[in-house]
Scaffold this motif. Structure first.
Motif, PDB file in Angstrom:
ATOM      1  N   UNK A  97       0.837  -1.210   0.000  1.00 36.93           N
ATOM      2  CA  UNK A  97       0.000   0.000   0.000  1.00 36.93           C
ATOM      3  C   UNK A  97       0.870   1.258   0.000  1.00 36.93           C
ATOM      4  N   UNK A  98       1.872   1.282   0.875  1.00 36.18           N
ATOM      5  CA  UNK A  98       2.762   2.458   0.947  1.00 36.18           C
ATOM      6  C   UNK A  98       3.528   2.601  -0.370  1.00 36.18           C
TER       7      UNK A  98
ATOM      8  N   UNK B 208       4.680  12.646   5.593  1.00 40.08           N
ATOM      9  CA  UNK B 208       4.239  11.702   6.631  1.00 40.08           C
ATOM     10  C   UNK B 208       4.202  10.232   6.241  1.00 40.08           C
ATOM     11  N   UNK B 209       4.754   9.909   5.079  1.00 38.94           N
ATOM     12  CA  UNK B 209       4.583   8.525   4.599  1.00 38.94           C
ATOM     13  C   UNK B 209       5.344   7.487   5.419  1.00 38.94           C
ATOM     14  N   UNK B 210       6.169   7.916   6.350  1.00 33.89           N
ATOM     15  CA  UNK B 210       6.866   6.948   7.201  1.00 33.89           C
ATOM     16  C   UNK B 210       6.131   6.745   8.530  1.00 33.89           C
ATOM     17  N   UNK B 211       4.965   7.368   8.671  1.00 31.46           N
ATOM     18  CA  UNK B 211       4.242   7.236   9.949  1.00 31.46           C
ATOM     19  C   UNK B 211       3.096   6.240   9.809  1.00 31.46           C
ATOM     20  N   UNK B 212       3.169   5.165  10.584  1.00 30.22           N
ATOM     21  CA  UNK B 212       2.156   4.117  10.457  1.00 30.22           C
ATOM     22  C   UNK B 212       0.754   4.678  10.712  1.00 30.22           C
ATOM     23  N   UNK B 213       0.621   5.604  11.682  1.00 29.53           N
ATOM     24  CA  UNK B 213      -0.711   6.142  11.990  1.00 29.53           C
ATOM     25  C   UNK B 213      -1.292   6.848  10.763  1.00 29.53           C
ATOM     26  N   UNK B 214      -0.447   7.587  10.049  1.00 27.62           N
ATOM     27  CA  UNK B 214      -0.918   8.287   8.848  1.00 27.62           C
ATOM     28  C   UNK B 214      -1.280   7.289   7.740  1.00 27.62           C
ATOM     29  N   UNK B 215      -0.448   6.277   7.573  1.00 30.49           N
ATOM     30  CA  UNK B 215      -0.713   5.259   6.543  1.00 30.49           C
ATOM     31  C   UNK B 215      -2.081   4.630   6.796  1.00 30.49           C
ATOM     32  N   UNK B 216      -2.365   4.346   8.057  1.00 30.73           N
ATOM     33  CA  UNK B 216      -3.661   3.721   8.383  1.00 30.73           C
ATOM     34  C   UNK B 216      -4.807   4.682   8.049  1.00 30.73           C
TER      35      UNK B 216
END
Ligand SMILES: Nc1ncnc2c1ncn2[C@@H]1O[C@H](COP(=O)(O)OP(=O)(O)OP(=O)(O)O)[C@@H](O)[C@H]1O
Ligand SMILES: [Mg+2]
Length: 301
Positions: free
Chosen positions: A200-201, A217-225
């Protein structure tokens, strides 16, 4: 604002590659063995079915020869509530033919058979095939019977594509089902497991490759979710939110695209009336996918 069209980039994600290889295999098998076969490509709206069909078709552009137009791959969009006549006309129009005025279904069928052979068509793609399942059952039986008869007369392989409801059409016609027993599925990207999250990323990053502003912010799991909930893991919605967030950031002359831009783009391009508990970017979000009735990714759409 620097021009950026997120839709210019086609991403070779795993389902896309698998579907393209399956079409390629079908086509090559037909070329080598002259044996015709079929494939059904199903997936939710916006998952990229038409994109893969057209990407494959575009590898074989039609050529205007002295006495004929050579077409290797024919892409046809099945009209809504198809009848024998409207479907036959759609097939003829896709070949660039003119429809003889007042022609009966039988006459149009003969034109199709002559032209498919004459143009040297090897593979036919029937997109939006679920439209067969939308109308009355009597009409469905009539049109699917006609299609089966037509395909039996043509030496071409066929790819059917559409929403999963297209499988219902195959259920009512045993012979069609036998011909399209190979099914390839497009699924929304998931974030359930680590490799899925990475896919997904990876797709999000690939879509942003030419974006003139970086996304911080693409390295932040919270943002990815949040991004995953906001797009349902569907590539079309990923394009919508990424393109939208970029334009919002660029219009405020920002140096990078941030979460607030994605949050606004979600409301503009995906769901303007999301209550706070159903807005993935709101602190009151309840953490459930937006798949309930009336929500953007409701099942059965
Ligand atoms: N592999 C891809 N890489 C980049 N963008 C893609 C890809 N696949 C699809 N898209 C984007 O998503 C949009 C929707 O895709 P597409 O029209 O192929 O979906 P679909 O599955 O055919 O949907 P529908 O069932 O509504 O017809 C495309 O216009 C394109 O911008
Ligand atoms: Mg489509």
């Amino acid at each position: 604002m620097t021009n950026f069209n997120v839709r210019n980039n086609i991403v070779d994600h795993p389902d896309f590659v698998a579907a393209k290889s399956a079409i390629e295999e079908l086509h090559e098998w037909q070329r080598e063995s002259a044996e015709v076969s079929g494939l059904a490509l199903v997936g939710p709206s916006g998952s990229g079915k038409s994109t893969v069909l057209k990407a494959y078709r575009d590898q074989f552009p039609p050529r205007d020869e002295l006495t004929r137009r050579a077409i290797v791959i024919l892409y046809v969009e099945v009209p809504s509530a198809p009848t024998v006549k409207s479907l036959a006309e759609a097939i003829l129009l896709a070949m660039g033919a003119t429809i003889p005025p007042g022609a009966t279904g039988a006459r149009l069928t003969e034109c199709i058979v002559t032209l498919v052979e004459g143009c040297g068509i090897e593979l036919i793609m029937l997109d939006e095939f679920q439209h067969f399942a939308d109308g009355a059952r009597r009409r469905l039986l009539e049109v699917s019977d006609w299609l089966k008869g037509l395909l039996n007369r043509l030496r071409v392989s066929v790819v059917l594509a559409g929403l999963p409801s297209l499988l219902r059409v195959l259920d009512v016609n045993q012979q069609l089902r036998r011909r399209f027993s190979r099914i390839v599925r497009f699924k929304p990207f998931s974030t359930a497991e680590m490799p899925d999250l990475e896919t997904f990323v990876g797709v999000a990053q690939a879509l942003m490759t030419d974006m003139p502003l970086p996304c911080a912010n693409l390295d932040q799991v919270a943002f990815i979710k949040q991004l995953h909930f906001a797009t349902g893991g569907l590539v079309d919605y990923m394009c919508k939110i990424i393109g939208g967030a970029y334009r919002i950031a660029a219009s405020r002359k920002a140096r990078f695209v941030d979460i607030a831009d994605f949050s606004k783009a979600f409301r503009v391009h995906i769901w303007d009336e999301a209550p706070p508990s159903r807005d993935p970017f709101h602190r009151k979000f309840n953490g459930l996918p937006l798949t309930q009735t009336g929500e953007p990714f409701a099942e059965g759409l």
